[in-house]
Structure formats: structure tokens, C-alpha cells
Scaffold this active site. Structure first.
Site, PDB file in Angstrom:
ATOM      1  N   GLY A 114       0.797  -1.238   0.000  1.00 14.23           N
ATOM      2  CA  GLY A 114       0.000   0.000   0.000  1.00 14.23           C
ATOM      3  C   GLY A 114       0.819   1.271   0.000  1.00 14.23           C
ATOM      4  O   GLY A 114       0.427   2.255   0.637  1.00 14.23           O
ATOM      5  N   SER A 115       1.936   1.288  -0.742  1.00 13.67           N
ATOM      6  CA  SER A 115       2.784   2.488  -0.692  1.00 13.67           C
ATOM      7  C   SER A 115       2.069   3.703  -1.280  1.00 13.67           C
ATOM      8  O   SER A 115       2.155   4.792  -0.713  1.00 13.67           O
ATOM      9  CB  SER A 115       4.124   2.251  -1.393  1.00 13.67           C
ATOM     10  OG  SER A 115       3.921   2.022  -2.752  1.00 13.67           O
ATOM     11  N   ASP A 167      -7.500   0.565   0.566  1.00 15.50           N
ATOM     12  CA  ASP A 167      -6.111   0.917   0.921  1.00 15.50           C
ATOM     13  C   ASP A 167      -6.050   2.263   1.648  1.00 15.50           C
ATOM     14  O   ASP A 167      -5.415   2.385   2.698  1.00 15.50           O
ATOM     15  CB  ASP A 167      -5.238   1.027  -0.342  1.00 15.50           C
ATOM     16  CG  ASP A 167      -5.033  -0.302  -1.032  1.00 15.50           C
ATOM     17  OD1 ASP A 167      -5.742  -1.261  -0.698  1.00 15.50           O
ATOM     18  OD2 ASP A 167      -4.160  -0.368  -1.923  1.00 15.50           O
TER      19      ASP A 167
HETATM   20  C1  MEV Z   1      -5.538  -3.902  -5.165  1.00 21.41           C
HETATM   21  O1  MEV Z   1      -4.711  -3.627  -4.028  1.00 21.41           O
HETATM   22  C2  MEV Z   1      -6.827  -4.511  -4.714  1.00 21.41           C
HETATM   23  C3  MEV Z   1      -7.921  -4.545  -5.779  1.00 21.41           C
HETATM   24  O2  MEV Z   1      -9.085  -5.090  -5.141  1.00 21.41           O
HETATM   25  C4  MEV Z   1      -8.230  -3.181  -6.331  1.00 21.41           C
HETATM   26  C5  MEV Z   1      -8.831  -2.235  -5.291  1.00 21.41           C
HETATM   27  O3  MEV Z   1      -9.480  -2.688  -4.354  1.00 21.41           O
HETATM   28  O4  MEV Z   1      -8.644  -1.023  -5.467  1.00 21.41           O
HETATM   29  C6  MEV Z   1      -7.538  -5.480  -6.906  1.00 21.41           C
END
Ligand code: MEV
Length: 315
Positions: free
Chosen positions: A88-89, A133
Site C-alpha cells: 500500500g505504498s 487501501d
Molecule cells: C488492489 O490492491 C486490490 C484490488 O481489489 C483493487 C482495489 O481494491 O482497489 C484489486
């Protein structure tokens, strides 16, 4: 001067499915991004002494645009989050920069405002994205994103006709090992690949729903602190992600190796390369196996600490 830091995150359950109305859970980790921002005495904005450039600093440029900042600034950053490792940078950068800018400008620094702005910046830079994130990086602890409003609701986020409810989740102290395959794998093409499959196939829709079911089951196991049960769900979640076509031979190799010393293991984030994650009480063993199989291990603990302001400490 405003000095602040934000944690990285790892997605424990529900990646990809979260883009189709299913829930997802991510946990904040004890590796962080740090920044400090001061007004510049020079006639241009710099990042670590270099002129601000969209090519290298796309998230920072979007944060400055979002808050309509016109003053010249001196921005210093430091990171413990390597990009492309699934930790999650980009979300951590975005949350920290927005948090520091808002503080410097004397604006509202509530979690909800910062997390919403951060999601909007990430969405503009990345295209299709969920708020998992950026919410985790802002709030810390663990976050569950879901279509339905549930207990420990924090705020909701709307984008392009979709609404996500953001919830706090208590999780037991977790020891996790991330294994980076070193295979560069940007998120947008993987999101597109799954979307195509989803739109054409009822089977893919079923797989996405099954992932959602796993996330719901995991909520009960988190409350019961049942690490063995959670590990089994991670294995199941990984099988379903493989069916969606987002695993990679190197991920499979690291996951297979790590499982010998773990409760469970799965890819984390968009997949297609990138990283896997193992839940374990033998992190050193798992880290050794990951190294032997050609991956780069990161031993991590979960953390409650989200966006934090630190008085007076300079980078
Ligand atoms: C990416 O870290 C995770 C995904 O589900 C995309 C998102 O949730 O933004 C693939």
C-alpha cells in the site's frame, strides 16, 4: 513544518471481489511512510531536493491539485514501503501528503475528510479502485469495506454511482510475512482482466460471491481470534483468486513453500506477480523459505496506529 506518518497495509481477504459489491478486509502494518512539508524559500516546489515532476511524483501532484495549493513547498519523504510489494505504498503516500498539507493550511484533519480525499486522488491516478487501501492507511487497525452498513461503521464513500461503507474492525495481534515475487504487476490491467471474465461468465460471478462469503466468515473468526480458521480461509481465498486468473507461477511457488510453516497463505493485492502473504507464528522460518524460493520476505506486525502527526521531528 508538519511532520506526519502513515502505515502501509495488506489486504487479508476480498481483493478484486470488493470491486463488485463484496466486502474486503485489510490490516495496517508496522512499516510506514513519513513526510514533512514546509513553505519553501525557493521559487519552486521540491521533493527531497528535486523539482516536483508529475512523472515521478504523480500522487503528490494530485494531492496538491486536490487541495488547490499554489504556494511553493519543500516536501521531504522517507519510506519503509517499497512500491509494488502489495503493502500500500501509494495509499500511504497520498494519505500522509494530504494530512500534512491540510495541517499546514490549517484545514480540517479529520480521518473521514482525509480518507475521502485520498481515495479520490487514488481513483484519479489509478482508475478503478476501491477505498480499502486509503481507508486503512488513514485509520490504522483493520478496515472492512462493504456495501452493507454494519457495526463499527466509520463513514461511507461514493464514487461513480457506487457506495462503500467503511468499518473499523478489531483484529488480534497478527504476525504476517509478505513475500515479494519481484514480478512487476500494475493493478489496472489485472482489474480489467477480472472485469472481462466477470462480465462474460456466471461462473466468475459465483467465484466473486464465494470470496465475499469467505470475508463474512473471516469476521467471526477475527472476533474469536481463531488463527487456524483464518489461515484456512486464506488458503480458500487464494484458490478462488487463482481461478479468477490473477495468480502467477512465482506466487504459487512462494505460497506453497510458506504454507509449511503458516496457518495459511494467499496472494495479496491485485496479484499477477506482486506479493503473497502468510499468517504465521514462525515468521523466521517463513522468511527463510521465501528467500530460498527466490522471493523477498518482509516480516510484519499489525498496528493500530493510522495517520499520526509528530511534533518537531525532522526527517
Ligand atoms: C488492489 O490492491 C486490490 C484490488 O481489489 C483493487 C482495489 O481494491 O482497489 C484489486
Amino acid at each position: 513544518m508538519t511532520y506526519c506518518s502513515t502505515p502501509g497495509k495488506v489486504i487479508l481477504f476480498g481483493e478484486h471481489a470488493v470491486l463488485y459489491g463484496e466486502p474486503s478486509i485489510a490490516v495496517a502494518i508496522n512499516r510506514r511512510f513519513y513526510c514533512d512539508i514546509t513553505e519553501s524559500k525557493r521559487d519552486r516546489t521540491t521533493v527531497n531536493g528535486y523539482p516536483l515532476a508529475r512523472r515521478y511524483h504523480s500522487y503528490i501532484v494530485e494531492c496538491l491539485n486536490k487541495l488547490e495549493v499554489e504556494d511553493e513547498l519543500e516536501i521531504k519523504t522517507e519510506t519503509e514501503l517499497d512500491s509494488g510489494t502489495g503493502m500500500g505504498s501509494s495509499a500511504a503516500i497520498t494519505v500522509a501528503i494530504l494530512g500534512a498539507l491540510r495541517k499546514l493550511l490549517g484545514e480540517d484533519i479529520s480521518e473521514e475528510i482525509i480518507a475521502k480525499d485520498a481515495f479520490s486522488v487514488e481513483f484519479d491516478v489509478q482508475g478503478n479502485a476501491s477505498p480499502i487501501d486509503t481507508s486503512t492507511s488513514t485509520h490504522g487497525s483493520a478496515i472492512m469495506v462493504s456495501e452493507k452498513k454494519e457495526k463499527n461503521f466509520l463513514w461511507d464513500v461514493e464514487k461513480e454511482g457506487r457506495r462503500w461503507n467503511i468499518h473499523h474492525r478489531d483484529v488480534p495481534d497478527l504476525t504476517l510475512v509478505v513475500g515479494n515475487t519481484g514480478v512487476h504487476s500494475p493493478t489496472p490491467p489485472l482489474v480489467k482482466k477480472v472485469r472481462k471474465f466477470y462480465e462474460r461468465s456466471n461462473f466468475a460471478k459465483e467465484v466473486i460471491r464465494d470470496i465475499g462469503e469467505i470475508v463474512r466468515e473471516s469476521c467471526v473468526l477475527f472476533e474469536e481470534e481463531d488463527l487456524e480458521g483464518l489461515g484456512e480461509l486464506m488458503d480458500k481465498n487464494h484458490r478462488l483468486l487463482s481461478i479468477l486468473g490473477v495468480s502467477h507461477p512465482k506466487l504459487e511457488k512462494l505460497i506453497k513453500g510458506a504454507r509449511k510453516y503458516s496457518y495459511g497463505a494467499k496472494l495479496t493485492g491485485a496479484g499477477g506477480g506482486g506479493s503473497m502473504i502468510a499468517l504465521t507464528d514462525r515468521p523466521d522460518k517463513v522468511a527463510d523459505v521465501i528467500k530460498k524460493k527466490g522471493g523477498e520476505p518482509y516480516v510484519l506486525d499489525s498496528t493500530d496506529k493510522g495517520l499520526s502527526y509528530h511534533g518537531g521531528k525532522e526527517i
